[in-house]
Write an enzyme that holds these catalytic residues in place. Structure first.
Site, PDB file in Angstrom:
ATOM      1  N   ASP A 194       0.859  -1.182   0.000  1.00 19.97           N
ATOM      2  CA  ASP A 194       0.000   0.000   0.000  1.00 19.97           C
ATOM      3  C   ASP A 194       0.893   1.230   0.000  1.00 19.97           C
ATOM      4  O   ASP A 194       1.787   1.354   0.850  1.00 19.97           O
ATOM      5  CB  ASP A 194      -0.903   0.015   1.233  1.00 19.97           C
ATOM      6  CG  ASP A 194      -1.998  -1.044   1.163  1.00 19.97           C
ATOM      7  OD1 ASP A 194      -2.094  -1.746   0.135  1.00 19.97           O
ATOM      8  OD2 ASP A 194      -2.760  -1.159   2.141  1.00 19.97           O
ATOM      9  N   ASP A 199     -15.284  -2.813  -1.690  1.00 19.80           N
ATOM     10  CA  ASP A 199     -14.905  -2.551  -0.304  1.00 19.80           C
ATOM     11  C   ASP A 199     -16.181  -2.286   0.480  1.00 19.80           C
ATOM     12  O   ASP A 199     -16.982  -1.428   0.096  1.00 19.80           O
ATOM     13  CB  ASP A 199     -13.982  -1.337  -0.222  1.00 19.80           C
ATOM     14  CG  ASP A 199     -12.767  -1.482  -1.136  1.00 19.80           C
ATOM     15  OD1 ASP A 199     -12.279  -2.607  -1.281  1.00 19.80           O
ATOM     16  OD2 ASP A 199     -12.324  -0.461  -1.705  1.00 19.80           O
TER      17      ASP A 199
END
Length: 242
Positions: A8, A129
């Site tokens: 990330d 998500d």
């Protein structure tokens, strides 16, 4: 069954967030390209990359870091975060990405997903998500009224290579993957599903080898790998033996 190590990106560095909160970021490696090569050397065969700044900004913000990763590893790379236009998708795939992950734009403009799936077969994934069972967008900052399976079903038959399902309530807190919701999604659609959010230990790896999880393409691991809670060699051996 694939175990995808995660990188990330925030401000050009390799970080992990807690519950998707940009103010709760831990830097694990200031050199994402070196981290990508380390994962390859450990035996991983794929890499999952997210441009966190891009997810919030709505456009790529860590492009230099992603390009350095692509140069550093021979492994296929899938990238998400801020990729929301046809031009961005084409540009990233031209740079050598194996897959582009579309999240917010998949909610806002499902027609674009259909179009790019047709033009780039096998190279488009959808990121779903969820927070409290509802789909979140704009870097998880905004909730929609869409249910997870409701959104996933919109992409049946259009050529989506995979759905990456993240339970935001578990992301980065090592609570274990939400297997019930993930497997329910995998059983509801024909598109391969990748589990994400909360993978905590070898118990989750073993859970991936159970018969009801065989429909999954794999799972993503971040903090558990960086913290040493999962031994890469043991995890990969378990999955290969399944």
């Amino acid at each position: 069954m694939i175990l995808f190590p995660a990188i990330d990106l925030k401000d050009g560095q390799c970080v992990r967030l807690k519950l998707g909160d940009m103010n709760q970021a831990t830097v694990y490696n200031p050199d994402p390209a070196a981290q990508a090569k380390a994962f390859e050397d450990q035996g991983f065969e794929w890499l999952h990359v997210v441009d966190l700044d891009g997810a919030f900004a709505g456009e790529s913000r860590n492009g230099a870091a992603v390009e350095a990763i692509l140069k550093a590893t021979k492994n296929p790379v899938q990238l998400g975060g801020g990729i929301r236009t046809h031009a961005h998708i084409d540009a990233w795939l031209a740079k050598g990405l194996a897959r582009v992950i579309l999240g917010t734009v998949a909610v806002r403009d499902p027609g674009l997903v259909e179009e790019v799936c047709r033009l780039h077969p096998g190279k488009i994934a959808v990121g779903i998500d969820a927070k409290g069972g509802k789909v979140a967008v704009e870097g998880w900052a905004e909730a929609s009224t869409l249910g997870v399976i409701e959104l996933a079903k919109k992409f049946e038959g259009v050529g989506v290579a995979a759905i990456i399902y993240t339970d935001i309530d578990r992301d980065g807190v090592l609570a274990g993957i939400n297997w019930d919701a993930t497997i329910a999604l995998a059983e509801a659609v024909s598109i391969p599903v990748i589990a994400s959010g909360g993978l905590a230990s070898l118990a989750d790896i073993r859970r991936m080898t159970m018969p009801d999880a065989h429909k999954l393409e794999g799972a993503i691991s971040g903090r558990a790998l960086y913290d040493g809670r999962i031994d890469p060699a043991e995890a990969l051996s378990l999955l290969r033996a399944a």
